[in-house]
Design a protein around this motif. Structure first.
Motif, PDB file in Angstrom:
ATOM      1  N   LEU A 152      14.146  -9.370  21.399  1.00 31.80           N
ATOM      2  CA  LEU A 152      13.757  -8.319  20.475  1.00 31.80           C
ATOM      3  C   LEU A 152      14.954  -7.485  20.030  1.00 31.80           C
ATOM      4  O   LEU A 152      15.065  -7.124  18.858  1.00 31.80           O
ATOM      5  CB  LEU A 152      12.693  -7.423  21.121  1.00 31.80           C
ATOM      6  CG  LEU A 152      11.982  -6.493  20.147  1.00 31.80           C
ATOM      7  CD1 LEU A 152      11.265  -7.290  19.069  1.00 31.80           C
ATOM      8  CD2 LEU A 152      10.988  -5.608  20.878  1.00 31.80           C
ATOM      9  N   GLY A 178      10.224  -9.497  10.934  1.00 31.67           N
ATOM     10  CA  GLY A 178       9.770  -9.500  12.317  1.00 31.67           C
ATOM     11  C   GLY A 178       9.520  -8.104  12.836  1.00 31.67           C
ATOM     12  O   GLY A 178       8.529  -7.858  13.529  1.00 31.67           O
ATOM     13  N   ILE A 179      10.429  -7.181  12.493  1.00 31.81           N
ATOM     14  CA  ILE A 179      10.249  -5.804  12.951  1.00 31.81           C
ATOM     15  C   ILE A 179       8.981  -5.199  12.345  1.00 31.81           C
ATOM     16  O   ILE A 179       8.209  -4.512  13.032  1.00 31.81           O
ATOM     17  CB  ILE A 179      11.490  -4.940  12.599  1.00 31.81           C
ATOM     18  CG1 ILE A 179      12.735  -5.480  13.323  1.00 31.81           C
ATOM     19  CG2 ILE A 179      11.252  -3.479  12.955  1.00 31.81           C
ATOM     20  CD1 ILE A 179      12.673  -5.454  14.838  1.00 31.81           C
ATOM     21  N   ALA A 239       6.354  -6.882  11.622  1.00 26.60           N
ATOM     22  CA  ALA A 239       5.242  -7.511  12.348  1.00 26.60           C
ATOM     23  C   ALA A 239       5.036  -6.827  13.697  1.00 26.60           C
ATOM     24  O   ALA A 239       3.899  -6.613  14.128  1.00 26.60           O
ATOM     25  CB  ALA A 239       5.499  -9.001  12.531  1.00 26.60           C
ATOM     26  N   VAL A 240       6.134  -6.474  14.350  1.00 19.72           N
ATOM     27  CA  VAL A 240       6.027  -5.779  15.636  1.00 19.72           C
ATOM     28  C   VAL A 240       5.329  -4.436  15.448  1.00 19.72           C
ATOM     29  O   VAL A 240       4.443  -4.069  16.230  1.00 19.72           O
ATOM     30  CB  VAL A 240       7.433  -5.570  16.257  1.00 19.72           C
ATOM     31  CG1 VAL A 240       7.349  -4.667  17.470  1.00 19.72           C
ATOM     32  CG2 VAL A 240       8.044  -6.905  16.624  1.00 19.72           C
ATOM     33  N   ALA A 295       1.611  -4.995  14.922  1.00 15.31           N
ATOM     34  CA  ALA A 295       0.929  -5.384  16.166  1.00 15.31           C
ATOM     35  C   ALA A 295       0.806  -4.195  17.108  1.00 15.31           C
ATOM     36  O   ALA A 295      -0.182  -4.048  17.817  1.00 15.31           O
ATOM     37  CB  ALA A 295       1.678  -6.521  16.844  1.00 15.31           C
ATOM     38  N   ALA A 353      -2.162  -2.602  19.276  1.00  8.53           N
ATOM     39  CA  ALA A 353      -1.999  -2.674  20.727  1.00  8.53           C
ATOM     40  C   ALA A 353      -2.223  -1.336  21.400  1.00  8.53           C
ATOM     41  O   ALA A 353      -2.802  -1.267  22.480  1.00  8.53           O
ATOM     42  CB  ALA A 353      -0.608  -3.200  21.056  1.00  8.53           C
TER      43      ALA A 353
END
Lengths: 277, 312
Positions: free
Chosen positions: B26, B288-289, B291-292, B295, B299
């Motif tokens: 990450l 990607g960041i 997407a994190v 999520a 979460a």
């Protein structure tokens, strides 16, 4: 209760028929896959042979020739088994400590472990490819095993923890009185007592490993490629190979579906982290 | 050994492994998202090795936000995830209530119903898009052709022929096409995850207060009001959990999208990341960041919920 029983006979029959219809409807695609796997490639796309045809085992007998099935299946078995064993080896001591020797940080630790599961895999796609390639681990069993183990470790620890929590502390403490050391406690008291829970955790972990379809596809090419990769690589036969593709697909999912039937209950606990009882 | 050291020692292998697994890749993603980093560029070969001197600041993020695929991928991700959630929860509640009362063969129906959940995603997608949904050779194609043939035959019959001649010729739907491939994905994932919802709701229904229900029946409550005022509130928490767990899984759907259409018109965030990662690592990392972040929003709610029941 009398009123409930009286409610209506026809209603009950209707309900049973509807329930069966729903069950069969959901199972139908799997039935269809298996049925198609017994047709020749030519028969599989002919409407006149939809349900009535001459069954053949040809697709299963030629699985090795057509798809090299056993190599991928062996890879799936090796990677899933070892990932499960390692996850248990790391998970059991950890869950033991959390269940029987909890500290103030235990709850936070559990939550943190769960949160690692929520990291979207795609976000670290390139770094993972980069790392595995530069370490020379791309397309090796070792790498697949490590990744499968890590993505399932949080679930394994959670499940074990919820099982261990049910065991009375006194039993473990009695062992301590007798002067058994920690490893002895785990090996001789905990594991025999929690055997059922450990087995279902292992089963569920194995199923998840077997079905994993992101890393096994992105981190392998041939050597360590699993069944997910095999099926993914033959995704669009355009009707030419429906028969043989069905056979290899059925062979890939059949054993897991049967295993799955045995751990329905554990699935609820494993996937909801004990939050639904 | 002291009482404090021992638990730490037992936990440390798991903690260290997960820490590495979480932090190393990450932080690399985070680093790559701030630099210019491409795999192939003949004119600027210096960009092909990650280095701090290629610092781009928020440039990658800007590039991603401005690319038309990104907004589409977010919309499509949400369309797919929300549709699946809605369908699985509604179907799941209905089916769970239906099969919760005992009837002949209940065990077998349960087994039939849960089976789709254990099918590996790759097989799920291959099976649905080829054997079932193919517009010519799959069941859909065969069924549509059969209906058309029957209708054509009926047109020439006396009396009812006039009625059937009003019917149009049906066209099978190609689910590999740009607009429809998302529906194929929604369909196959719903098929796979409805059993999961059913299983969880059934587990929860078994702990429903039966006395309360009997009292309601004695008071003459209709089946609907029993469902509405007793069962549904009881299922509130399991529904929330099913929604969140599925959201996390489906936000990272990949195999199904790849197999159905190779992302043709049906990209979601993970697929877009994969596409960027073929060359533009900076953009892939910035996506990607995002997407994190997406999520994590889901979460946080899930963790709160699970955390409440944790130490009971």
């Amino acid at each position: 209760m009398a009123i409930v029983a009286q409610s209506s006979k026809y209603g009950d029959i209707g309900r049973a028929i509807l329930a069966w219809a729903v069950g069969l409807l959901f199972f139908f695609p799997i039935f269809w896959l298996v049925l198609t796997s017994f047709k020749t490639d030519a028969d599989a796309v002919k409407p006149e042979f939809l349900f009535f045809f001459t069954p053949t085992l040809e697709n299963y007998l030629n699985m090795t020739e057509n798809y090299d099935y056993w190599r991928f299946a062996t890879n799936s078995v090796i990677t899933s088994v070892f990932a499960t064993v390692f996850a248990l080896a790391v998970g059991i001591p950890c869950a033991y400590a959390m269940a029987f020797k909890p500290t103030r940080g235990t709850k936070d630790l559990l939550m943190w472990m769960l949160s690692t599961k929520m990291l979207p895999a795609a976000a670290v796609l390139y770094p993972m490819t980069f790392l595995t390639k530069s370490l020379g681990l791309f397309d090796t069993h070792f790498m697949v095993i490590v990744v499968l183990m890590l993505i399932n470790l949080p679930i394994v620890i959670w499940m074990l923890f919820t099982y261990f929590k049910e065991i009375p502390k006194e039993i473990i403490e009695a062992g301590q009185m007798d002067g058994v050391n920690t490893w002895g406690e785990i090996r001789e008291i905990l594991i025999p007592l929690a055997w059922g829970g450990i087995a279902s955790t292992a089963l569920l972990c194995f199923i998840f490993c077997w079905n994993e379809a992101y890393w096994t596809v992105r981190l392998t090419t041939t050597e360590a490629a699993t069944l997910s990769k095999l099926i993914e690589g033959n995704r669009a036969p355009e009707g030419l190979f429906f028969g043989r593709l069905s056979a290899v697909s059925a062979a890939a999912v059949g054993p897991i579906i049967v295993l799955g039937w045995f751990c329905q209950k554990q699935l609820v606990q494993g996937l909801t982290f004990g939050a639904v009882k | 050994m002291s009482d404090r050291k021992l638990p730490r020692m037992l936990q440390s292998p798991a903690v260290i492994l997960l820490l590495i697994w979480m932090l190393v890749p990450l932080s690399m993603t985070l680093y790559f998202s701030f630099i210019r980093y491409v795999l192939n560029n003949l004119r600027r070969p210096e960009w092909t090795t990650p280095s701090i001197s290629n610092w781009r600041g928020l440039g990658n993020y800007e590039f991603v936000l401005k690319s038309k695929d990104f907004l589409f991928a977010i919309q499509n991700s949400l369309l797919i995830v929300c549709s699946i959630l809605f369908l699985t929860v509604v179907l799941g509640v209905l089916i769970a209530v239906l099969i919760n009362k005992s009837f002949p063969g209940q065990g077998i129906v349960r087994v039939l119903l849960i089976s789709p959940f254990f099918v590996m995603p790759a097989v799920n997608a291959v099976l649905w898009i080829n054997m079932i949904l193919d517009p010519v050779l799959g069941l859909q194609g065969i069924a549509v052709a059969g209906i058309n043939e029957t209708v054509a035959g009926l047109r020439n019959t006396p009396l009812i022929g006039g009625f059937f001649s009003l019917w149009p010729e049906f066209n099978p739907i190609s689910f590999r096409a740009t607009q429809t491939s998302a529906y194929a994905v929604i369909m196959m994932v719903t098929w796979q995850w409805t059993p999961f919802a059913v299983l969880i709701f059934m587990t929860s229904l078994q702990s429903e207060d039966q006395q309360q229900k009997e009292a309601a029946i004695l008071d003459g409550a209709s089946a609907w009001s029993q469902f509405r005022f007793l069962t549904l509130p009881h299922l509130g928490r399991p529904i929330a959990i099913v929604v969140m767990i599925q959201a996390i899984f489906h936000l990272s759907l990949y195999a199904e999208i790849e197999i159905v259409s190779r992302g043709n018109g049906n990209k979601n965030l993970p697929y877009l990341i994969g596409e960027f990662a073929n060359n533009n690592i900076g953009a892939a990392s910035a996506t990607g960041i995002f997407a994190v972040i997406l999520a994590n929003i889901v979460a946080i709610f899930l963790l709160r919920m699970v955390g409440k029941t944790l130490m009971e």
